[in-house]
Design a protein around this motif. Structure first.
Motif, PDB file in Angstrom:
ATOM      1  N   GLY A 131      58.653  24.762  72.855  1.00 54.80           N
ATOM      2  CA  GLY A 131      59.728  24.645  71.898  1.00 54.80           C
ATOM      3  C   GLY A 131      60.613  23.471  72.251  1.00 54.80           C
ATOM      4  O   GLY A 131      60.459  22.872  73.311  1.00 54.80           O
ATOM      5  N   PHE A 132      61.523  23.173  71.360  1.00 54.84           N
ATOM      6  CA  PHE A 132      62.369  22.003  71.562  1.00 54.84           C
ATOM      7  C   PHE A 132      63.839  22.334  71.367  1.00 54.84           C
ATOM      8  O   PHE A 132      64.207  23.228  70.616  1.00 54.84           O
ATOM      9  CB  PHE A 132      62.002  20.898  70.573  1.00 54.84           C
ATOM     10  N   VAL A 133      64.634  21.567  72.060  1.00 54.36           N
ATOM     11  CA  VAL A 133      66.051  21.522  71.760  1.00 54.36           C
ATOM     12  C   VAL A 133      66.374  20.083  71.412  1.00 54.36           C
ATOM     13  O   VAL A 133      65.957  19.161  72.125  1.00 54.36           O
ATOM     14  CB  VAL A 133      66.900  21.964  72.968  1.00 54.36           C
ATOM     15  N   ILE A 134      67.055  19.883  70.328  1.00 53.17           N
ATOM     16  CA  ILE A 134      67.466  18.527  69.995  1.00 53.17           C
ATOM     17  C   ILE A 134      68.975  18.472  69.837  1.00 53.17           C
ATOM     18  O   ILE A 134      69.622  19.467  69.515  1.00 53.17           O
ATOM     19  CB  ILE A 134      66.785  18.004  68.720  1.00 53.17           C
ATOM     20  N   ALA A 135      69.516  17.315  70.107  1.00 49.87           N
ATOM     21  CA  ALA A 135      70.963  17.152  70.063  1.00 49.87           C
ATOM     22  C   ALA A 135      71.298  15.931  69.226  1.00 49.87           C
ATOM     23  O   ALA A 135      70.422  15.161  68.847  1.00 49.87           O
ATOM     24  CB  ALA A 135      71.522  16.990  71.475  1.00 49.87           C
ATOM     25  N   ARG A 136      72.588  15.767  68.967  1.00 48.45           N
ATOM     26  CA  ARG A 136      73.030  14.587  68.224  1.00 48.45           C
ATOM     27  C   ARG A 136      72.329  14.453  66.889  1.00 48.45           C
ATOM     28  O   ARG A 136      71.715  13.434  66.587  1.00 48.45           O
ATOM     29  CB  ARG A 136      72.708  13.346  69.036  1.00 48.45           C
ATOM     30  N   THR A 137      72.419  15.486  66.113  1.00 50.37           N
ATOM     31  CA  THR A 137      71.730  15.461  64.825  1.00 50.37           C
ATOM     32  C   THR A 137      72.393  14.491  63.854  1.00 50.37           C
ATOM     33  O   THR A 137      73.607  14.301  63.864  1.00 50.37           O
ATOM     34  CB  THR A 137      71.780  16.859  64.187  1.00 50.37           C
ATOM     35  N   ARG A 138      71.551  13.917  63.033  1.00 54.47           N
ATOM     36  CA  ARG A 138      72.032  13.073  61.939  1.00 54.47           C
ATOM     37  C   ARG A 138      72.102  13.908  60.668  1.00 54.47           C
ATOM     38  O   ARG A 138      71.476  14.960  60.572  1.00 54.47           O
ATOM     39  CB  ARG A 138      71.091  11.889  61.723  1.00 54.47           C
ATOM     40  N   ARG A 139      72.803  13.392  59.684  1.00 56.04           N
ATOM     41  CA  ARG A 139      72.886  14.133  58.425  1.00 56.04           C
ATOM     42  C   ARG A 139      71.495  14.338  57.871  1.00 56.04           C
ATOM     43  O   ARG A 139      71.152  15.402  57.353  1.00 56.04           O
ATOM     44  CB  ARG A 139      73.751  13.364  57.426  1.00 56.04           C
ATOM     45  N   GLU A 140      70.727  13.289  57.952  1.00 56.72           N
ATOM     46  CA  GLU A 140      69.325  13.368  57.553  1.00 56.72           C
ATOM     47  C   GLU A 140      68.534  13.076  58.815  1.00 56.72           C
ATOM     48  O   GLU A 140      68.567  11.957  59.317  1.00 56.72           O
ATOM     49  CB  GLU A 140      69.044  12.315  56.480  1.00 56.72           C
ATOM     50  N   ASP A 141      67.860  14.075  59.338  1.00 54.40           N
ATOM     51  CA  ASP A 141      67.292  13.901  60.675  1.00 54.40           C
ATOM     52  C   ASP A 141      65.778  14.078  60.678  1.00 54.40           C
ATOM     53  O   ASP A 141      65.254  15.146  60.383  1.00 54.40           O
ATOM     54  CB  ASP A 141      67.950  14.904  61.631  1.00 54.40           C
ATOM     55  N   ASP A 142      65.096  13.006  61.022  1.00 64.78           N
ATOM     56  CA  ASP A 142      63.632  13.036  61.037  1.00 64.78           C
ATOM     57  C   ASP A 142      63.097  14.122  61.956  1.00 64.78           C
ATOM     58  O   ASP A 142      62.126  14.802  61.639  1.00 64.78           O
ATOM     59  CB  ASP A 142      63.087  11.687  61.521  1.00 64.78           C
ATOM     60  N   ARG A 143      63.732  14.262  63.096  1.00 71.50           N
ATOM     61  CA  ARG A 143      63.239  15.243  64.064  1.00 71.50           C
ATOM     62  C   ARG A 143      63.297  16.642  63.483  1.00 71.50           C
ATOM     63  O   ARG A 143      62.337  17.414  63.555  1.00 71.50           O
ATOM     64  CB  ARG A 143      64.103  15.193  65.327  1.00 71.50           C
ATOM     65  N   VAL A 144      64.420  16.953  62.884  1.00 73.45           N
ATOM     66  CA  VAL A 144      64.563  18.277  62.291  1.00 73.45           C
ATOM     67  C   VAL A 144      63.538  18.480  61.182  1.00 73.45           C
ATOM     68  O   VAL A 144      62.868  19.513  61.114  1.00 73.45           O
ATOM     69  CB  VAL A 144      65.989  18.472  61.744  1.00 73.45           C
ATOM     70  N   ASN A 145      63.411  17.484  60.334  1.00 73.31           N
ATOM     71  CA  ASN A 145      62.441  17.612  59.238  1.00 73.31           C
ATOM     72  C   ASN A 145      61.032  17.839  59.766  1.00 73.31           C
ATOM     73  O   ASN A 145      60.297  18.686  59.278  1.00 73.31           O
ATOM     74  CB  ASN A 145      62.471  16.351  58.367  1.00 73.31           C
ATOM     75  N   TYR A 146      60.706  17.069  60.779  1.00 73.05           N
ATOM     76  CA  TYR A 146      59.359  17.189  61.331  1.00 73.05           C
ATOM     77  C   TYR A 146      59.139  18.558  61.969  1.00 73.05           C
ATOM     78  O   TYR A 146      58.143  19.234  61.697  1.00 73.05           O
ATOM     79  CB  TYR A 146      59.117  16.091  62.363  1.00 73.05           C
ATOM     80  N   LEU A 147      60.078  18.960  62.790  1.00 72.91           N
ATOM     81  CA  LEU A 147      59.937  20.239  63.480  1.00 72.91           C
ATOM     82  C   LEU A 147      59.911  21.388  62.483  1.00 72.91           C
ATOM     83  O   LEU A 147      59.176  22.356  62.645  1.00 72.91           O
ATOM     84  CB  LEU A 147      61.089  20.428  64.469  1.00 72.91           C
ATOM     85  N   ARG A 148      60.698  21.252  61.463  1.00 72.32           N
ATOM     86  CA  ARG A 148      60.768  22.286  60.456  1.00 72.32           C
ATOM     87  C   ARG A 148      59.398  22.533  59.858  1.00 72.32           C
ATOM     88  O   ARG A 148      58.928  23.658  59.767  1.00 72.32           O
ATOM     89  CB  ARG A 148      61.743  21.832  59.377  1.00 72.32           C
ATOM     90  N   THR A 200      76.500   8.475  59.838  1.00 76.19           N
ATOM     91  CA  THR A 200      75.160   9.051  59.719  1.00 76.19           C
ATOM     92  C   THR A 200      74.954  10.171  60.739  1.00 76.19           C
ATOM     93  O   THR A 200      74.074  11.009  60.579  1.00 76.19           O
ATOM     94  CB  THR A 200      74.055   7.988  59.920  1.00 76.19           C
ATOM     95  N   LEU A 201      75.791  10.159  61.781  1.00 78.77           N
ATOM     96  CA  LEU A 201      75.759  11.280  62.718  1.00 78.77           C
ATOM     97  C   LEU A 201      76.545  12.421  62.102  1.00 78.77           C
ATOM     98  O   LEU A 201      77.695  12.244  61.703  1.00 78.77           O
ATOM     99  CB  LEU A 201      76.372  10.868  64.058  1.00 78.77           C
ATOM    100  N   ASN A 202      75.943  13.571  62.066  1.00 80.32           N
ATOM    101  CA  ASN A 202      76.552  14.633  61.288  1.00 80.32           C
ATOM    102  C   ASN A 202      77.898  15.092  61.830  1.00 80.32           C
ATOM    103  O   ASN A 202      78.788  15.442  61.077  1.00 80.32           O
ATOM    104  CB  ASN A 202      75.603  15.821  61.164  1.00 80.32           C
ATOM    105  N   PHE A 203      78.049  15.099  63.125  1.00 87.93           N
ATOM    106  CA  PHE A 203      79.327  15.571  63.661  1.00 87.93           C
ATOM    107  C   PHE A 203      80.464  14.671  63.177  1.00 87.93           C
ATOM    108  O   PHE A 203      81.547  15.150  62.827  1.00 87.93           O
ATOM    109  CB  PHE A 203      79.283  15.662  65.191  1.00 87.93           C
ATOM    110  N   ALA A 204      80.197  13.382  63.111  1.00 89.20           N
ATOM    111  CA  ALA A 204      81.230  12.454  62.643  1.00 89.20           C
ATOM    112  C   ALA A 204      81.496  12.659  61.156  1.00 89.20           C
ATOM    113  O   ALA A 204      82.642  12.632  60.699  1.00 89.20           O
ATOM    114  CB  ALA A 204      80.801  11.020  62.909  1.00 89.20           C
ATOM    115  N   TRP A 205      80.438  12.900  60.433  1.00 90.19           N
ATOM    116  CA  TRP A 205      80.559  13.128  58.999  1.00 90.19           C
ATOM    117  C   TRP A 205      81.374  14.386  58.704  1.00 90.19           C
ATOM    118  O   TRP A 205      82.241  14.413  57.839  1.00 90.19           O
ATOM    119  CB  TRP A 205      79.155  13.233  58.409  1.00 90.19           C
ATOM    120  N   GLN A 206      81.099  15.423  59.475  1.00 89.29           N
ATOM    121  CA  GLN A 206      81.815  16.682  59.268  1.00 89.29           C
ATOM    122  C   GLN A 206      83.299  16.521  59.570  1.00 89.29           C
ATOM    123  O   GLN A 206      84.156  17.050  58.860  1.00 89.29           O
ATOM    124  CB  GLN A 206      81.227  17.768  60.173  1.00 89.29           C
ATOM    125  N   ARG A 207      83.593  15.788  60.618  1.00 93.77           N
ATOM    126  CA  ARG A 207      85.003  15.610  60.979  1.00 93.77           C
ATOM    127  C   ARG A 207      85.715  14.799  59.896  1.00 93.77           C
ATOM    128  O   ARG A 207      86.850  15.088  59.525  1.00 93.77           O
ATOM    129  CB  ARG A 207      85.096  14.916  62.342  1.00 93.77           C
TER     130      ARG A 207
END
Lengths: 352, 352
Positions: A131-148, A200-207
């Motif tokens: 399994g994986f843990v990923i950090a520093r997600t982007r609003r649109e994140d290739d890693r998440v899409n792929y893993l999903r 593009t980094l989601n945490f920044a976008w959310q803030r």
DNA sequence: AACGGTACCGAAAGCGCTTTCGGAAGTCAA
DNA sequence: TTGACTTCCGAAAGCGCTTTCGGTACCGTT
């Protein structure tokens, strides 16, 4: 006791079995607490294993059981180095939690010419991680899409724009910055600027969203030039703040909300350098809870998140995902803690 | 092409062999470039492997070959969090280098109630790693002592007091701080103070020694209270510097050499807070090359080390140690690069 | 035509562990 | 004493791969 572990000849289960006059299978079952072993021999086996320093080979064990017991962490590719003071802490928490269950943490980086997907693919494909843990997600994140779509278990530390169907742990950045705006407005600030990060980094976008939303909700007015994106470190913060200070004193913000503590420090430097006084002339607020915030003058008001605990919780989540049958994704939202210090004051400098 | 990787049924070498009408052994030798395989069939095998998405199981491979191809990194147990901005970068460099040779990086932390030795022991004993990298060495370091006598391959990032018989990569901290003293004295500074860190950590000890030695060599006078140990972060630096500033102006240092950039930042804050001006009244010098040093006012003079490259080089060293037959330990000393910026000036504030 | 030599591949053992299965004792009741 | 259970352990297969060994088929020589 006479024949202790002799370094060059590792003690295998066969060795141990021969030593005990038992079969390898029996020894294995004894050590793994199978019920069909006499309590007496179990003790005997355990004692001998300890004395001879027997350690089951994890490769063999994994092969035989078809398990991995390792989670992968792909280091975020970031252009500016040292940019993430939390990474080490998150890794620490994550590894701690995993080790409680005898799981391992495999850390990989992305070599030049490859992308994160390649690395994920390689690690999972060769059975190095389960399994994986990923950090520093982007609003649109290739890693998440792929893993999903790959079906691999994974936990994201931070969401994406479409966070519905996977597991994540995130700080409620939007709420945090809404709280921050409320806090400032309650103190009397009306002219509040925002130094935002990489959107593009989601945490920044959310803030950023939290700031905008709270300002809108509370009928705040966002002056021209009050919102500056792309401020990622102390230096860019320094320059961005200088730009803010070119605004006429009339329209100039009385408070600056900063996307991170690092940005806040840069902003404070610029203010001081311009001959103004932080807190009296302009209030500054950050986010992170870095230790440096306590030492800076005046001490930095901030929102605090505990990276170590984030790492641990993410560890629990990924363990759960990997060991239990597939269930609904767990999604956890943690609140940041507002830590008032001296860098924020009433506008005009009258102590709160 | 019709039967692509179907996710739930991983494609093993036996499957691939059956698909090709070959034996598993032949497929294995083909993929591992044995010479006794016809070039034509090798191509055929490689093509099919790619198409079917065959990935050799690393557990099986490791078991069969008796290899590990993994190095362990035990996260330093540090009380104050975020204290090591380099760790992430070192890990990054290390993982990058390892991945070039298809090696893995296993990161472990030390759970409560255990010590680093336990962790090292467990990882090595169960065959999870074939060597170690350790960081943040102490003058007297249990990990080094243990690894030394265990015979396990390891590379230390940082030396110990007795660094003769093992491999390490270190920054020449002593030389760096001698250079720093020379630099300051050349500018005319005679009264140079030193804010030192935890003297049980070897890097802090070495820097302290460099300061002391250069001051002695150059007939410098170390005033009462000029040397303060135990300064580990911005906050303690702030307080330590305040103590320095209580010295009468006559005897007060004109320059403060700081064991790290973080300490330097704290010192700058204290100076500014006391109504003095860094560089004009007191020069400040740090060590690390943190990005924040560029943004701070005035910009921080420092000595720079490249953590990513340190990680890579350590990676090369441990790979060499693990793959080649035991040879003499390699010991590498890198020089830090002095980076002059505005925080250091001639005493009295006349621009250099 | 017989020979040695080479190129190529299959068979099989083995890496160290787990886990199923069956069988030899021992236990108890009838 | 027999039968049916338990209890406990050994035998053996198998996890997916590597690697040695041997054997077939083909080559070029005499």
């Amino acid at each position: 006791m006479s024949e202790l572990q002799s370094r060059n000849v590792p003690v295998t289960i066969a060795r141990l079995a021969r030593h005990l006059g038992l079969s390898a299978g029996t020894v294995s079952r004894a050590l793994n607490n199978y019920p069909d072993i006499a309590e007496k021999t179990r003790k005997r086996v355990q004692k001998a294993a300890l004395e001879l320093g027997y350690r089951p080979s994890s490769s063999a064990r994994r092969l035989a059981r078809g398990i991995i017991e390792t989670v992968g962490f792909v280091l975020p590719t970031t252009r500016n180095q040292h940019s993430d003071p939390f990474l080490a802490e998150i890794l620490n928490g994550l590894a701690s939690e995993l080790s409680l269950h005898d799981w391992d943490l495999l850390v990989a980086s992305v070599p030049k010419g490859q992308n994160e997907i390649d690395v994920i693919n390689r690690l999972a494909g060769s059975g190095k991680v389960s399994g994986f843990v990923i950090a520093r997600t982007r609003r649109e994140d290739d890693r998440v899409n792929y893993l999903r779509k790959s079906g691999l278990p994974f936990v994201a530390q931070g969401r994406t724009d479409t966070p519905d169907d996977y597991s994540w742990l995130d700080i409620d950045n939007e709420q945090a910055f809404m709280d921050a705006v409320s806090y400032l407005r309650d103190l009397g600030h009306a002219k509040i600027a925002f130094l935002g990060g990489d959107p593009t980094l989601n945490f920044a976008w959310q803030r950023r969203n939290g700031y905008l939303r709270a300002m809108a909700d509370q009928n705040g007015h966002i002056g021209v030039g009050y919102l500056i994106d792309g401020v990622t470190d102390e230096l860019s913060a320094f320059h961005a703040t200088r730009r803010l200070l070119t605004i006429t004193e009339q329209d100039r913000p009385t408070a600056i909300l900063c996307v991170t503590d690092a940005v806040a420090i840069g902003a404070m430097q610029a203010i001081t350098h311009a001959g103004l006084t932080v807190s009296r002339d302009i209030s500054i607020m950050g986010f992170d809870g870095l230790p440096i915030g306590e030492a800076v003058q005046p001490a930095l008001t901030t929102l605090h998140q505990d990276s170590y605990e984030i790492g641990r919780e993410v560890g629990r989540m990924i363990l759960d995902l990997c060991t239990n049958s597939p269930s609904a994704p767990t999604q956890t939202l943690w609140q940041a803690k507002l830590t008032p210090r001296a860098s924020v004051n009433r506008p005009g400098g009258n102590p709160a």
